[in-house]
Design a protein around this motif. Structure first.
Motif, short mmCIF file in Angstrom:
data_model
loop_
_atom_site.label_atom_id
_atom_site.label_comp_id
_atom_site.label_asym_id
_atom_site.label_seq_id
_atom_site.Cartn_x
_atom_site.Cartn_y
_atom_site.Cartn_z
N HIS A 80 -7.24 -1.24 5.81
CA HIS A 80 -7.15 -1.65 4.41
C HIS A 80 -8.51 -1.68 3.73
O HIS A 80 -8.59 -1.67 2.50
N LEU B 220 0.84 -1.20 0.00
CA LEU B 220 0.00 0.00 0.00
C LEU B 220 0.88 1.25 0.00
O LEU B 220 0.64 2.20 -0.76
N ASP C 158 0.66 2.65 -3.73
CA ASP C 158 -0.42 3.64 -3.73
C ASP C 158 0.04 5.01 -3.24
O ASP C 158 -0.38 6.04 -3.76
N VAL C 159 0.92 5.02 -2.21
CA VAL C 159 1.43 6.30 -1.72
C VAL C 159 2.64 6.74 -2.54
O VAL C 159 2.89 7.93 -2.71
N THR D 81 -6.55 5.59 4.06
CA THR D 81 -5.28 5.16 4.63
C THR D 81 -4.11 5.70 3.82
O THR D 81 -3.09 6.11 4.39
N VAL D 82 -4.26 5.73 2.50
CA VAL D 82 -3.23 6.33 1.64
C VAL D 82 -3.02 7.79 2.03
O VAL D 82 -1.88 8.27 2.15
N GLY D 83 -4.10 8.51 2.28
CA GLY D 83 -4.00 9.91 2.68
C GLY D 83 -3.28 10.08 4.01
O GLY D 83 -2.44 10.97 4.18
N ASP E 131 -10.61 0.77 3.98
CA ASP E 131 -10.78 2.15 3.52
C ASP E 131 -9.44 2.59 2.93
O ASP E 131 -8.71 3.41 3.49
N ARG E 132 -9.12 2.01 1.80
CA ARG E 132 -7.78 2.10 1.21
C ARG E 132 -7.32 3.53 1.00
O ARG E 132 -6.22 3.91 1.40
N TRP E 133 -8.16 4.36 0.38
CA TRP E 133 -7.68 5.69 0.00
C TRP E 133 -7.59 6.63 1.20
O TRP E 133 -6.75 7.54 1.21
#
Length: 327
Positions: A284, A208, A212-213, A290-292, A286-288
């Motif tokens: 995980h 992730l 993603d980040v 968590t990316v934020g 709420d993927r985006w």
């Protein structure tokens, strides 16, 4: 009393009668009948995963080889539990070796795909594929590249204490096969794996952060020290440039004792100027979001002016027996 191998409790009825179990006994409550033609002692308590594997071994006979997650499991790597992400049972992979065949039955998946002679080994009375070959087959059928990386990380993990293979051994298996379904995914996973990951959720969190980040250069399960050489803790993931620490919390972290240890380690990290971002398995979902959170934590770490920590290992660490796990 002799210990019973949980993977050998089930037998074909014909094999049981050859061992002296009478047909009348087979029909009593002493024996369960998990599938037609196979019995298992009803008086033995066996883990459900081991019981499923035992039935598959009884069905496959001596001319075939146990493969995939079950082969990893019987060789001691219990990260592989035979469940999919929804918690449903997966079939047991059975390799039909040259000159043998096996009809499809519930719970087993016969395969006639090519298996090289050096990809199997004997485990007592039955054959299994090597850890490297079993990992290869699991990588091929994983639901996406990220889960293939999880398979490979857990099959090669040097930090989880499980029996494991090596990236080189798995790479050799991959390169010895061609035009096989899922082989491209296996090759991609090889390029993204880390044998230092200690759990599936650590791997998912690392991917992730990386994919993603966009974080690069993350170190996995490395010890962090203060400037006097005292151990602050082993960081699940750390960016050595900014001092961002990413802690991945799987199911075992919910226990009170483990949660307390995690909090103490996090406080030590933060007092030394590290920025800690904790990611749970629920995060995980709420993927985006968590990316934020990870991106914000990375920016905070990059702006921090304190660096009362180091990754340079003091002499005492290199000779401490407990440090061997993280070597």
């Amino acid at each position: 009393m002799d210990l019973v191998d949980p993977y050998l409790v089930a037998r074909r009825v014909a094999a049981a009668t050859r061992l002296g179990i009478s047909p009348s006994d087979v029909r009593t409550a002493l024996y369960d009948h998990p599938v037609h033609g196979v019995i298992a002692p009803a008086y033995l308590s066996v883990d459900p995963t081991a019981a499923r594997i035992s039935v598959a071994i009884a069905l496959m006979g001596p001319a075939n080889a146990l493969g995939g997650w079950a082969a990893l499991r019987v060789q001691g790597n219990t990260w592989f539990d035979g469940l999919d992400r929804s918690g449903d049972d997966r079939d047991v992979l059975i390799h039909c070796l040259p000159g043998s065949q096996l009809r499809v039955r519930p719970g087993i998946e016969p395969s006639e795909g090519r298996v090289h002679p050096d990809e199997t080994l004997a485990r007592g009375s039955f054959a299994v594929t090597t850890l490297a070959r079993a990992a290869y087959d699991e990588m091929r059928v994983a639901v996406g590249v990220r889960e293939a990386v999880v398979v490979l990380d857990m099959a090669t993990s040097t930090t989880s204490g499980m029996p494991h293979t090596t990236l080189d051994a798995v790479a050799a298996v991959v390169e010895s096969h061609h035009k096989t379904r899922g082989i491209a995914q296996a090759r991609q996973a090889l390029a993204m794996s880390s044998p230092r990951s200690a759990s599936p959720w650590e791997t998912r969190t690392r991917l992730l952060a990386e994919l993603d980040v966009g974080l690069s250069g993350l170190l996995v399960n490395v010890p962090v020290f203060d400037v006097s050489g005292a151990l602050l803790g082993v960081a699940d993931l750390i960016d050595p440039v900014t001092g961002l620490v990413i802690e991945s919390d799987g199911a075992h972290h919910r226990a009170a004792e483990q949660h307390t240890l995690d909090n103490v380690r996090e406080e030590r990290f933060e007092r030394a100027g590290l920025v800690v971002c904790r990611v749970t398995s629920l995060d995980h979902q709420d993927r985006w979001a968590t990316v934020g959170r990870l991106a914000s934590a990375h920016r905070d770490a990059a702006r921090s002016l304190r660096r009362d920590w180091t990754l340079v290992q003091p002499d005492w660490w290199r000779t401490w027996p407990a440090a061997r796990r993280w070597a």
